[in-house]
Scaffold this active site. Structure first.
Site, short mmCIF file in Angstrom:
data_model
loop_
_atom_site.label_atom_id
_atom_site.label_comp_id
_atom_site.label_asym_id
_atom_site.label_seq_id
_atom_site.Cartn_x
_atom_site.Cartn_y
_atom_site.Cartn_z
N ASP A 237 1.11 6.01 -1.87
CA ASP A 237 0.18 5.41 -1.39
C ASP A 237 -0.16 5.52 0.03
O ASP A 237 -0.91 5.21 0.77
CB ASP A 237 0.03 4.14 -1.88
CG ASP A 237 1.05 3.32 -1.12
OD1 ASP A 237 2.38 3.72 -1.32
OD2 ASP A 237 0.73 2.18 -0.57
N ASP B 40 6.04 0.98 -4.42
CA ASP B 40 5.16 0.06 -4.00
C ASP B 40 3.74 0.65 -3.80
O ASP B 40 3.79 1.62 -2.94
CB ASP B 40 5.76 -0.96 -3.04
CG ASP B 40 5.14 -2.01 -2.55
OD1 ASP B 40 5.29 -2.86 -3.48
OD2 ASP B 40 4.16 -1.91 -1.71
N ASP C 271 6.34 7.63 -5.61
CA ASP C 271 6.68 6.36 -4.80
C ASP C 271 6.50 5.19 -5.58
O ASP C 271 5.87 5.36 -6.75
CB ASP C 271 5.55 6.27 -3.67
CG ASP C 271 5.87 5.17 -2.80
OD1 ASP C 271 7.16 4.91 -2.52
OD2 ASP C 271 4.74 4.49 -2.45
#
Ligand SMILES: [Mg+2]
Length: 273
Positions: A207, A10, A8
């Site tokens: 995240d 961000d 991922d």
């Protein structure tokens, strides 16, 4: 050792305009020992070229083909599963370009539309929503690039995400969209096929438990949560099986060591589509 890693962006590589500590080095270490890395994001508002340029600017050198945004994945999905589709978009110019490059026909109004694709659209108008609404009510297939409620526009602030616009259409039409982005494993499946590897050969780093980790677990990859973004260690400990990460790291800096260890023990599902 696991050599195929899907990351991922961000909250994993950067926050706002700042690379996270140790992230650039971790990526270079993985690549330096022969690893392959793909970047998988639910961001549907930008063409992959823009996403790749942003990553490279932040120090994460990459090519356009290394980046898998949900607009691109949706375009690939349509080109393979509905090549005759006539698509009305609730989306940006970046999304329109992904569709056109994949050979997907985009139509300007609801008339003749067989599909509606909705994602983040910073130039949303009532007129656009109405065309999408008419099309869905007339039987067009409703597809969401992702259901993200918010979009991070700064280190600590957000704006309405693609899911917020999808929700407007879900409410007005009563229809449930087919979702392409994470937590669905569609993107992971396409990346595995492009690499010619199976899920057991891959690790997914993210995240968010409800998108990144859920997609990884559904597909059968090693799921690695980094605590530099949205989800916390306490949430990871409370999570049910679907969203339970295989590994939890304080930051990306710990990833190379974990992949070296985990590659020895991870089960091989052989799941590839
Ligand atoms: Mg993230």
């Amino acid at each position: 050792m696991i050599q195929h890693v899907v990351m991922d962006m961000d909250g994993v590589l950067y926050r706002g305009d700042h690379p996270l500590p140790g992230a650039v080095d971790a990526l270079n270490t993985l690549r330096g020992r022969g690893g392959r890395v793909a970047f998988l994001t639910n961001n549907a508002s930008r063409h992959r070229e823009e996403l790749a340029a942003r990553l490279s600017r932040l120090g994460f050198a990459c090519a356009t083909d290394d980046v898998w945004g949900s607009a691109y994945i949706t375009a690939l999905y349509l080109s393979r599963h509905a090549p005759e589709a006539r698509v009305f978009l609730v989306g940006t110019e970046g999304m329109r370009r992904e569709m056109q490059e994949a050979g997907v026909e985009v139509v300007p109004t609801h008339e003749g539309a067989t599909h509606v694709v909705a994602g983040l659209d910073m130039t949303i108008t009532y007129e656009k929503l109405s065309h999408a609404h008419y099309a869905i009510c007339s039987g067009a297939t409703f597809i969401a690039t992702n259901l993200d409620a918010t979009f991070p526009d700064g280190p600590t602030t957000t704006t309405p995400g693609g899911g917020a616009l999808v929700a407007a259409l879900t409410t007005s039409t009563g229809a449930t969209p087919l979702v392409i982005g994470k937590p669905q494993p569609t993107g992971l499946s396409l990346i595995a096929a492009a690499w010619g590897v199976s899920a057991g050969d891959m690790a997914v780093v993210g995240d968010r438990l409800d998108t990144d980790i859920a997609a990884a677990n559904t597909f059968g990859c090693l799921s690695v949560l980094v605590l530099t973004g949205v989800s916390t260690r306490a949430e990871a400990e409370r999570a049910g099986a679907k969203e339970k990460p295989g590994e939890v790291l304080e930051s990306l800096a710990g990833l190379p060591a974990v992949l070296e260890d985990q590659g020895k023990s991870i089960s091989r599902s052989g799941f590839i589509t």
